[in-house]
Write an enzyme that holds these catalytic residues in place. Structure first.
Site, PDB file in Angstrom:
ATOM      1  N   GLY A  49      35.493  30.362  38.438  1.00  0.00           N
ATOM      2  CA  GLY A  49      34.397  30.856  37.624  1.00  0.00           C
ATOM      3  C   GLY A  49      33.924  32.172  38.205  1.00  0.00           C
ATOM      4  CD  GLU A  50      31.573  36.359  39.240  1.00  0.00           C
ATOM      5  OE1 GLU A  50      32.624  36.761  38.721  1.00  0.00           O
ATOM      6  OE2 GLU A  50      31.235  36.654  40.399  1.00  0.00           O
ATOM      7  CB  CYS A  81      39.612  31.074  41.589  1.00  0.00           C
ATOM      8  SG  CYS A  81      39.752  32.811  41.161  1.00  0.00           S
ATOM      9  NE  ARG A 110      32.871  38.195  44.044  1.00  0.00           N
ATOM     10  CZ  ARG A 110      32.199  39.044  43.265  1.00  0.00           C
ATOM     11  NH1 ARG A 110      31.557  40.072  43.785  1.00  0.00           N
ATOM     12  NH2 ARG A 110      32.173  38.871  41.966  1.00  0.00           N
ATOM     13  CB  ILE A 139      42.026  34.318  36.361  1.00  0.00           C
ATOM     14  CG1 ILE A 139      43.177  33.573  35.670  1.00  0.00           C
ATOM     15  CG2 ILE A 139      41.106  34.977  35.336  1.00  0.00           C
ATOM     16  CD1 ILE A 139      42.755  32.323  34.925  1.00  0.00           C
ATOM     17  NE  ARG A 140      36.768  39.554  36.972  1.00  0.00           N
ATOM     18  CZ  ARG A 140      36.539  40.800  37.372  1.00  0.00           C
ATOM     19  NH1 ARG A 140      37.376  41.765  37.068  1.00  0.00           N
ATOM     20  NH2 ARG A 140      35.482  41.082  38.065  1.00  0.00           N
ATOM     21  CG  HIS A 176      42.357  29.263  38.228  1.00  0.00           C
ATOM     22  ND1 HIS A 176      41.064  28.813  38.183  1.00  0.00           N
ATOM     23  CD2 HIS A 176      42.289  30.597  38.411  1.00  0.00           C
ATOM     24  CE1 HIS A 176      40.241  29.832  38.326  1.00  0.00           C
ATOM     25  NE2 HIS A 176      40.951  30.926  38.465  1.00  0.00           N
ATOM     26  CD  GLU A 178      41.512  25.206  38.032  1.00  0.00           C
ATOM     27  OE1 GLU A 178      42.306  25.089  39.000  1.00  0.00           O
ATOM     28  OE2 GLU A 178      40.724  26.168  37.928  1.00  0.00           O
TER      29      GLU A 178
HETATM   30  N1  GLN Z   1      36.189  37.031  40.455  1.00  0.00           N
HETATM   31  C1  GLN Z   1      35.520  35.751  40.531  1.00  0.00           C
HETATM   32  C2  GLN Z   1      34.488  35.727  41.649  1.00  0.00           C
HETATM   33  O1  GLN Z   1      34.317  36.649  42.347  1.00  0.00           O
HETATM   34  C3  GLN Z   1      36.506  34.632  40.715  1.00  0.00           C
HETATM   35  C4  GLN Z   1      37.389  34.482  39.500  1.00  0.00           C
HETATM   36  C5  GLN Z   1      37.850  33.096  39.222  1.00  0.00           C
HETATM   37  O2  GLN Z   1      37.305  32.104  39.726  1.00  0.00           O
HETATM   38  N2  GLN Z   1      38.837  32.994  38.365  1.00  0.00           N
HETATM   39  O3  GLN Z   1      33.849  34.717  41.833  1.00  0.00           O
END
Ligand code: GLN
Length: 196
Positions: A49-50, A81, A110, A139-140, A176, A178
């Site tokens: 997530g973030e 992540c 990050r 993903i990021r 990920h 999942e």
């Molecule tokens: N870029 C997100 C962060 O800094 C992590 C991305 C993700 O969980 N897919 O938390």
């Protein structure tokens, strides 16, 4: 492999996907948003997530201190992540007021793969898991820029960058499992919980 209740931190991010994988494996998996829900689990997954948002929400929901205490007490935790970022002791490119829960003696960066290749997929050798390589989706994603003496790298990209680590009952992956039907990390995690 169903011993113990597994919580999935459900403040933000792809917690539903983790709940689905765990339930599919026969685990008693529940979302965790409150301290009393955290108190009732034997293992915890922190989803993707973030991390900046998860950090803020963990403080708003009064979960930050209970989470830190349970991690220090040896609670098995698997972070993917953003979840890996939450478990890292040190973070590069964090927001100025961003905090993590910590527990893993690692430094992560990050969004380490930049804007050009924000997201990519690759196959990874993961010696701790039996069977074919892991198809990993980033993903990021963060990368582990430093593995301290207490932690151990468990997967690296071809260029040597570390993307999965463990330390005692803690496990973190930049990618990920999942969302790709890969269940071996969760199965491994359920064994860690059963043994804890
Ligand atoms: N870029 C997100 C962060 O800094 C992590 C991305 C993700 O969980 N897919 O938390």
């Amino acid at each position: 492999m169903t011993r113990g209740r597994i919580g999935v931190l459900a403040l933000q991010g792809d917690f539903r996907e983790h709940l689905a994988v765990l339930t599919g494996l026969g685990a008693d998996a529940v979302p965790v948003r409150r301290p009393r829900e955290l108190a009732a689990v034997d293992g915890l997954v922190i989803p993707g997530g973030e991390s900046t948002v998860m950090d803020k929400l963990s403080r708003i929901f009064d979960l930050r201190d209970p989470l830190r205490e349970r991690i220090a007490d040896g609670l098995p935790v698997y972070g993917t992540c953003a979840g890996l970022i939450m478990l890292a002791d040190r973070v590069l490119d964090a927001l100025p007021d961003q905090q993590t829960l910590g527990g893993l003696d690692v430094q992560v960066r990050r969004n380490a793969f930049g804007t050009q290749v924000d997201s990519f997929e690759t196959d990874l050798e993961v010696p701790m898991l039996e069977g074919p390589p892991v198809h990993a989706v980033f993903i990021r994603a963060p990368v582990v820029t430093e593995v301290g003496p207490a932690a151990e790298a468990v997967a690296t990209l071809d260029d040597g960058r570390v993307v999965a680590v463990r330390q005692g009952n803690l496990l973190g992956t930049s990618f990920h499992p999942e969302i790709t039907g890969e269940t071996r990390f969760h199965e491994h995690f359920l064994r860690v919980v059963a043994a804890a």
